[in-house]
Each structure stands twice: as C-alpha cells, then as structure tokens.
Design a protein around this motif. Sequence first.
Motif, PDB file in Angstrom:
ATOM      1  N   TYR A  71      45.590  37.874   0.176  1.00 14.56           N
ATOM      2  CA  TYR A  71      44.175  38.055   0.536  1.00 14.56           C
ATOM      3  C   TYR A  71      43.537  39.282  -0.097  1.00 14.56           C
ATOM      4  N   ARG A 163      48.030  47.795   9.952  1.00 12.93           N
ATOM      5  CA  ARG A 163      47.703  46.511  10.587  1.00 12.93           C
ATOM      6  C   ARG A 163      48.912  45.589  10.549  1.00 12.93           C
ATOM      7  N   GLU A 165      48.639  42.437  10.755  1.00 16.89           N
ATOM      8  CA  GLU A 165      48.055  41.293  10.021  1.00 16.89           C
ATOM      9  C   GLU A 165      48.156  39.972  10.777  1.00 16.89           C
ATOM     10  N   MET A 204      43.028  40.567  10.503  1.00 16.13           N
ATOM     11  CA  MET A 204      41.753  40.037  10.034  1.00 16.13           C
ATOM     12  C   MET A 204      41.357  38.851  10.908  1.00 16.13           C
ATOM     13  N   PRO A 234      36.440  40.857   9.859  1.00 17.02           N
ATOM     14  CA  PRO A 234      36.508  39.504   9.312  1.00 17.02           C
ATOM     15  C   PRO A 234      37.267  39.476   7.986  1.00 17.02           C
ATOM     16  N   ILE A 236      37.372  38.461   4.325  1.00 14.78           N
ATOM     17  CA  ILE A 236      36.333  38.173   3.329  1.00 14.78           C
ATOM     18  C   ILE A 236      37.037  37.897   2.004  1.00 14.78           C
TER      19      ILE A 236
END
Length: 349
Positions: A71, A163, A165, A204, A234, A236
């Motif tokens: 990502y 994070r 994730e 996310m 979010p 993206i």
Amino acid sequence: MQRNYEIVDRIERTRNLDRESLELLLTTEDGALREYLAAKARETAQRIYGNCVYIRGLIEFTNYCKNDCYYCGIRRSNGCAERYRLSEEEILNCCKNGYELGFRTFVLQGGEDGFYTDERICEMVSEIKRRYPDCAVTLSIGERERKSYEAFFKAGADRYLLRHETADEAHYKKLHPEEMSFQHRMQCLAELKEIGYQTGCGFMVGSPYQTFDTLYEDLQFIRELQPEMVGIGPFIPQKDTPFGKMQAGTMEQTLRLLSIIRLLHPSVLLPATTALGTIHPKGRELGILAGANVVMPNLSPVAVREKYKLYDNKICTGDEAAECRYCMERRMESIGYQVAVNRGDFKNN
Ligand code: 5AD
Ligand code: FES
C-alpha cells in the motif's frame, strides 16, 4: 431506535463491544445515531483532555525503506520515489524551528532505513533531549530488535509509534510481502510496551481486504494492548504501488471508528491524521469533533515534503512549518478548541 442508542451507552459503560454492534455502528444510516456516537466520544475526550488539542511536530527524516508493503508509496520497489535523507543538522534545525512555534513533541518518522544505525538514532535522540529537555521525542521508524528499542529508550526517547496495520494474520499477509512477519510486528509492540514507551499502534481504515471481522480484531487488539496512542486514517491509494487502483477508505468510516476507539479506550491519545485531512478539506476538524485529540502538523523542510508521499494528493506539501502551525491553530479555534503548548502526555484514567 432506542436500542441502538443503548449500544453506544454500552460501549461507554463496558469499554467493549461485540461484532454485531460494530457492524451496526459502521453501517447505520441513522444520522441521529451517528451524531450520538460522535457526541459521546467528543464528551469523553473533553472530560479527560478539556478543549485542548495536542500538537506534534512531524519530521519525516528519510524515505528510504527496506520494506515493500503493497500500500505504501515509499516501498523499496517504487522506482518513482525520489529518495532523500535528512542530516542530523537538518533534523535539529526542524526541531529549533518547531520549538519556536510551540511544539513540545517531535516525532521522528521514516522508512526502515539501515543508514540510521542504532548509534545514529541514539545520538540524534540524546542531542534533541539535551537541547530541549522539556520536549518529548517520539520515534516512528518501524521494526527493530528489542536491544535497539532499549537503547533508544535509554537515549531519551519517550514514545514509539508502530501501527500494527491489521490484527488479523491472514489480512496482514494480503497487505505485505511474504518476508514480513505478523508475529514479529506484534512482538515489537509488546516489547515497546514492556520497555516503558508510551506506545502507539493503529491501522488504515478501508485498507484492501479489510472486513468487519478484521476491524473487530483490531479493536479487540487495542483493548488488550492498552496502547497510549492509536493512529488511524483512511487508506489512500498511491498510484505507483500494487494497490494503486484500489478503493480509498472513507471519511465517514474513519470518523465512526475514531469515536468507537475513544469510547473503548477513553484516555487514548488519538490523532486526526493527515490522511483524514487529505480525503476531506475539513477531515481533521471533523476528526476532533468525533473524539480525536491530537494533530500532527508537518515540520519537515519544504524541499523534501513532496517526496514523503505514502499516498497520493497528500496535503500541506507546499507549506512551511509556520504556515501549518498557524493554519492548524485557526482550524482548531474554528471548532472551539485550543492548541496546547506542552508535551501532551497520556493521562491515566
Ligand atoms: N494510505 C494511507 N495510509 C498509509 N500508510 C502507508 N501507506 C498508506 C496509504 N497508501 C500508513 C501506514 C503506516 C503509516 C506511517 O502510514 O499505516 O503505518
Ligand atoms: Fe498544513 Fe493547514 S495544516 S497548511
């Protein structure tokens, strides 16, 4: 109807929620229920942190990364990313600038870049702490071994953001290449906590292959870890990544999850992220009104900002630190909040 309001009250009372309630809250089209959820979360944040919003000066000091997350725009396989590293002097200049602007937390964030050895990181952290003993230093430099985390902590680092994730191993494998280990990431988070960092996890919203089940796992993971910070924003798409054509996460889902996280974990430090500000011009303000209590304006030199593009259309890449700082102050004042000039530590509740 009445029953649905009770779901929100029950999260507040029990600091837990079940899988069905989560799905209901994330899918309801009842505007009054959505507002009730946000209002409860906002009141909870205000009870603990007042109408203050904490600011963190974000210094994106390297976009080299040895990882290849599907990502992320600075993944190693992205040949379009123009790579840069800031010198210690440049980083210290960002801190000086930031200190004068009222920042009392510096977040050193970067890709997993072997150039910054443990020694270099320790040296940087201790120099920042020597010059600014009243400031907190947060590291956000990914997975390392326990020994390294211990050394950074000894050098004076106060907080660490990593994070998780996704808390679902199968989902983790869909977001990351084979060589990245879910177990190791989880181990890192446990170690950071043990060592004594104020620790942040996060995920996310709307990442590819996310489901209500994986989100439920994320929330249960947060309940177990009891992190001092949770970062969500979010997903993206970034056009030069394998997920470049996937759908973005939405502001609406992000706001609802911010509120739910606030109610599950009332005293958590919860940023309204840049990604949220990117998908909607008032995203960060709405994030605060949904229960967030932190914003992280950018302190990186303007010359490199454009290059730290985890996702497309990132905001503030052309603005000087001072512009972002005062822009943020105005934005927060426009919704009745004050930017706090202090370290903004976690409050136990
Ligand atoms: N969209 C939104 N957030 C992203 N991150 C990385 N890539 C993206 C993207 N395309 C987030 C990850 C990472 C944090 C630094 O930025 O969650 O942990
Ligand atoms: Fe960066 Fe508004 S916060 S310009």
